[in-house]
Design an enzyme around this catalytic site. Structure first.
Site, mmCIF file in Angstrom:
data_model
loop_
_atom_site.group_PDB
_atom_site.id
_atom_site.type_symbol
_atom_site.label_atom_id
_atom_site.label_comp_id
_atom_site.label_asym_id
_atom_site.label_seq_id
_atom_site.Cartn_x
_atom_site.Cartn_y
_atom_site.Cartn_z
ATOM 1 C CB CYS A 220 1.992 -1.702 -11.309
ATOM 2 S SG CYS A 220 1.161 -0.122 -11.240
ATOM 3 C CG HIS B 111 9.369 23.913 -54.358
ATOM 4 N ND1 HIS B 111 9.170 24.535 -55.560
ATOM 5 C CD2 HIS B 111 8.146 23.466 -53.942
ATOM 6 C CE1 HIS B 111 7.878 24.500 -55.865
ATOM 7 N NE2 HIS B 111 7.231 23.863 -54.917
ATOM 8 C CD GLU C 90 8.440 9.766 -34.551
ATOM 9 O OE1 GLU C 90 8.770 8.834 -33.806
ATOM 10 O OE2 GLU C 90 8.842 10.937 -34.406
ATOM 11 C CD GLU D 64 14.646 9.245 -31.969
ATOM 12 O OE1 GLU D 64 14.380 9.870 -30.934
ATOM 13 O OE2 GLU D 64 13.850 8.451 -32.519
ATOM 14 C CE LYS E 275 11.477 7.170 -23.338
ATOM 15 N NZ LYS E 275 11.178 6.893 -24.745
ATOM 16 C CE LYS F 276 11.063 6.668 -32.639
ATOM 17 N NZ LYS F 276 11.076 8.067 -32.604
ATOM 18 C CG ASN G 192 -0.590 -4.078 -13.661
ATOM 19 O OD1 ASN G 192 -0.583 -2.881 -13.949
ATOM 20 N ND2 ASN G 192 -0.338 -5.037 -14.547
ATOM 21 N N GLY G 193 -3.388 -2.173 -13.038
ATOM 22 C CA GLY G 193 -4.501 -1.914 -13.946
ATOM 23 C C GLY G 193 -5.243 -0.645 -13.563
ATOM 24 C CD1 TRP H 56 2.477 3.722 -15.629
ATOM 25 C CD2 TRP H 56 4.635 4.217 -15.393
ATOM 26 N NE1 TRP H 56 2.801 4.659 -16.571
ATOM 27 C CE2 TRP H 56 4.104 4.986 -16.452
ATOM 28 C CE3 TRP H 56 5.977 4.356 -15.066
ATOM 29 C CZ2 TRP H 56 4.873 5.883 -17.174
ATOM 30 C CZ3 TRP H 56 6.736 5.246 -15.795
ATOM 31 C CH2 TRP H 56 6.195 5.998 -16.825
ATOM 32 N NE ARG I 265 4.417 -5.386 -15.381
ATOM 33 C CZ ARG I 265 3.721 -5.766 -16.458
ATOM 34 N NH1 ARG I 265 4.353 -6.323 -17.475
ATOM 35 N NH2 ARG I 265 2.431 -5.555 -16.527
HETATM 36 C C1 BG6 Z 1 14.339 13.043 -26.307
HETATM 37 C C2 BG6 Z 1 13.972 11.565 -26.432
HETATM 38 O O1 BG6 Z 1 15.370 13.206 -25.386
HETATM 39 O O2 BG6 Z 1 13.222 13.797 -25.852
HETATM 40 C C3 BG6 Z 1 12.852 11.462 -27.458
HETATM 41 O O3 BG6 Z 1 15.111 10.833 -26.858
HETATM 42 C C4 BG6 Z 1 11.670 12.322 -27.035
HETATM 43 O O4 BG6 Z 1 12.447 10.120 -27.592
HETATM 44 C C5 BG6 Z 1 12.080 13.767 -26.699
HETATM 45 O O5 BG6 Z 1 10.720 12.335 -28.060
HETATM 46 C C6 BG6 Z 1 10.954 14.475 -25.960
HETATM 47 O O6 BG6 Z 1 10.745 13.805 -24.725
HETATM 48 P P1 BG6 Z 1 9.380 13.920 -23.942
HETATM 49 O O7 BG6 Z 1 9.573 13.053 -22.742
HETATM 50 O O8 BG6 Z 1 9.182 15.357 -23.584
HETATM 51 O O9 BG6 Z 1 8.294 13.413 -24.844
#
Ligand code: BG6
Length: 609
Positions: free
Chosen positions: A2, A505, A482, A489, A604, A486, A98-99, A74, A27
């Site tokens: 938070c 293959h 992954e 993305e 996001k 990355k 916060n914590g 949060w 935060r």
């Molecule tokens: C995408 C994000 O829209 O959704 C990724 O850009 C994320 O970073 C994926 O891994 C899944 O999102 P969440 O919130 O369900 O983990």
């Protein structure tokens, strides 16, 4: 995680507090509140939702006064609501926190037995009552706070004020941050520098186990025993924008560096070595059904889906149960064959991804038990499942997920140990050894962070590549996926992750001296197989970037670039191997001038199908 602030001086406190909270909203942003002391005592205003809601309330119900505290939340304990928003009041005492207080249930029971009524679901309100209870004994606010914090277990930074001691704020901390800002006829408190940089550049950083008594003209530092501490303030030269990123260039870079703390917070109170247990109390309501489970399906999207692939290995090996993985967008439409003895685990940072929510609905329709692993408290997916294990990564601002991923792996590993013990497929000593390795992971990821500058050099040399290939075996095949995601993305370079054994293959056709091939090569039971795959790449001129946990002459010879991460249990190697991959994607993106924190076309959390 938070955001907390405090102000005592000559300005309108509510203006200073709201301005400071705006710079701390990264935060936490599910509810907010301020408290200001004036001639009528302490008045509190709280709102659920983003800070702008509180700003609207303060227009219709303004607060006057030159001393106050503020909080942006949060949620970790108690869903986002006005009752659970901070500040919390108990008698004359008003407090923000916060914590995470681990022993809050015991303290709550003790206070209730003393006739106190606690109205919220939070761990925080307990602290307010403890301080007020102490003050009833006639001691001062600073002594009451000292007596109270000595009874708390967990992580906390708090700021307290009382109607009976106008003009004084008391702050105390262990594990979560507090910075004190020294001004002219005013002093400020905040959980982070950006909040107060507008008012002063002279800062004092509270250490663990320290308290501060803050008035308009003075700050007195003491420890939890009451011993006075003396320290000169530091001058901060950052500009406010950089400050929000904690001195990092991007939120993504900051979040990569936050992984050790996010892992510590996610593992806190969930490892018991002496009995070889992972006490996840949140699973107690479904414990009976867990004992009857004979098959698991994991489902998610994006980076979370890669976490489920690693989770499959954990569950296979520690709970000896068949586990399959499915993209949520596929799972929800393939009419999966499920029943009472099926467990469906969904993983989601945001807890709002529509496809993953759809997968939950499908699983529930079929009568399966549902478990969520989420980072956002009380999110839709968390609310919809039969049980939820929360990760404690804190808010993840950058669109590409990093710290949420490694905390998801931690939650999946804890669950696999818990289930393995529950089904008597893992005995206490085996579990204790594994949990000891897991408890060491935050420290090992901290060490892996030191590879950043080395990875930056490698990234500069490969930033103009058209394609990348990532290879891994076993539990590190998902890590290769992954790494590739990355890079896609963040840098918009086409990249593919592949099981190393499968390369011959098909993708081997792509290998030329223009193709960087990133290979996970930890010294595990498939190491020699990985070396053969490396030789297949080498013999076709591929540019090999190898990541291992045990360097060897052979690897030195074959690889163009070799990165060495700290060694851990082979099942946990995804934690350390992931870090250099995050840095590689980040540094290549920086080299190419991409908008790292808000890459094109991505969101996001995708809350539509
Ligand atoms: C995408 C994000 O829209 O959704 C990724 O850009 C994320 O970073 C994926 O891994 C899944 O999102 P969440 O919130 O369900 O983990």
């Amino acid at each position: 995680m938070c955001g907390i602030v405090g102000y005592v001086g000559y300005r309108e406190a509510s203006d200073v507090l709201v301005g400071a909270l705006r710079r701390l909203e990264y935060r936490g942003y599910d509810s907010a509140g301020v408290a200001v002391l004036n001639g009528r005592g302490i008045e509190v205003r709280r709102c659920v939702g983003k800070l702008v809601n509180l700003e609207k309330l303060l227009i219709t119900e303004p607060l006057r006064g030159a001393i106050g505290i503020g909080h942006t939340r949060w949620a970790t304990h108690g869903r986002p609501s006005e009752e659970n928003a901070h500040p919390h009041r108990a008698g004359n005492v008003v407090l923000i926190h916060n914590g995470i207080i681990e022993n809050y249930l015991e303290l709550k029971a003790e206070l209730t037995a003393k006739g106190r009524t606690l109205s919220s679901e939070t761990d925080t309100e307990v602290i307010a009552h403890l301080v007020d209870e102490e003050m009833k004994g006639g001691v001062s606010l600073v002594h009451a706070t000292r007596n109270a914090v000595r009874r708390l277990l967990g992580s906390f930074s708090i700021v307290v004020m009382s109607d009976t001691e106008p003009g004084r704020l008391v702050a105390a901390k262990t594990a979560t941050p507090i910075v004190l800002g020294l001004g002219e006829r005013e002093n400020l408190i905040a959980s982070d520098i950006p909040a107060i940089l507008e008012y002063t550049r002279d800062m004092l950083f509270l250490e663990d186990g320290e308290m501060a008594e803050v008035t308009r003209d003075a700050i007195v530092l003491t420890d939890f025993e009451g011993n006075v501490r003396q320290r000169a303030p530091k001058r901060v030269t950052w500009d406010p924008v950089t400050a929000q990123k904690g001195g990092y260039k991007h939120f993504l870079q900051k979040e990569i560096h936050e992984q050790p703390q996010a892992l510590i917070d996610t593992l806190r109170g969930r490892i018991r070595l002496e009995t070889g247990d992972a006490p996840l109390a949140e699973l107690d309501p479904i414990d009976d059904r867990l004992g009857k489970i004979d098959r698991i399906t994991l489902s998610a999207c994006g980076t979370a889906w890669h976490a489920t692939l690693v989770g499959k290995f954990f569950l296979n090996q520690l709970a000896r149960l068949p586990a399959e993985v499915d993209y949520a967008s596929e799972f929800r439409y393939r009419a999966p064959v499920l029943g009472e003895r099926d467990l469906v685990i969904v993983v989601s940072q945001s807890g709002e991804t529509a496809d993953t929510l759809g997968a939950v609905e499908e699983a529930k329709r079929a009568g399966a038990l549902t478990l969520a692993i989420c980072n956002v408290l009380d999110s839709s997916i968390a609310r919809r499942c039969d049980a939820v294990i929360y990760t404690h990564a804190g808010p993840e601002i950058s669109v590409a997920s990093t710290k949420a991923f490694t905390t998801q792996l931690a939650a999946l590993f804890l669950f696999a140990v818990r289930l393995g013990r529950r089904l008597d497929r893992l005995d206490a000593s085996q579990a204790s050894v594994l949990l000891a390795h897991l408890r060491n992971i935050p420290q090992l990821t901290e060490q892996a962070l030191s590879l950043e500058s080395r990875v930056a050099q490698i990234a500069r040399r490969h930033a103009n590549a058209q394609d990348f290939l990532y290879l891994g075996r076993g539990v590190n095949y998902p890590v290769a996926l992954e790494g590739a995601l990355k890079l896609k993305e963040l840098s918009y370079i086409h990249a593919e992750g592949y099981p190393a054994g499968e390369m011959k293959h098909g993708p081997i056709a792509l290998i030329t001296d223009q193709l960087p091939v990133v290979v996970m090569a930890p010294k595990d039971d498939v190491y020699s197989k990985t070396i053969s795959n490396l030789k297949e790449v080498e013999s076709r001129g591929g540019r090999i970037i190898a990541i291992t946990d045990e360097p060897s002459d052979e690897l030195e010879r074959i690889a163009t670039d070799l990165l060495v991460v700290p060694k851990t249990h082979s099942l946990l190697s995804p934690f350390t191997l992931t870090i250099p991959l995050q840095f590689l994607a980040y540094q290549v993106a920086v080299e190419r001038g991409s908008d790292v924190d808000q890459p094109r076309n991505l969101a996001k959390s995708v809350t539509v199908e």
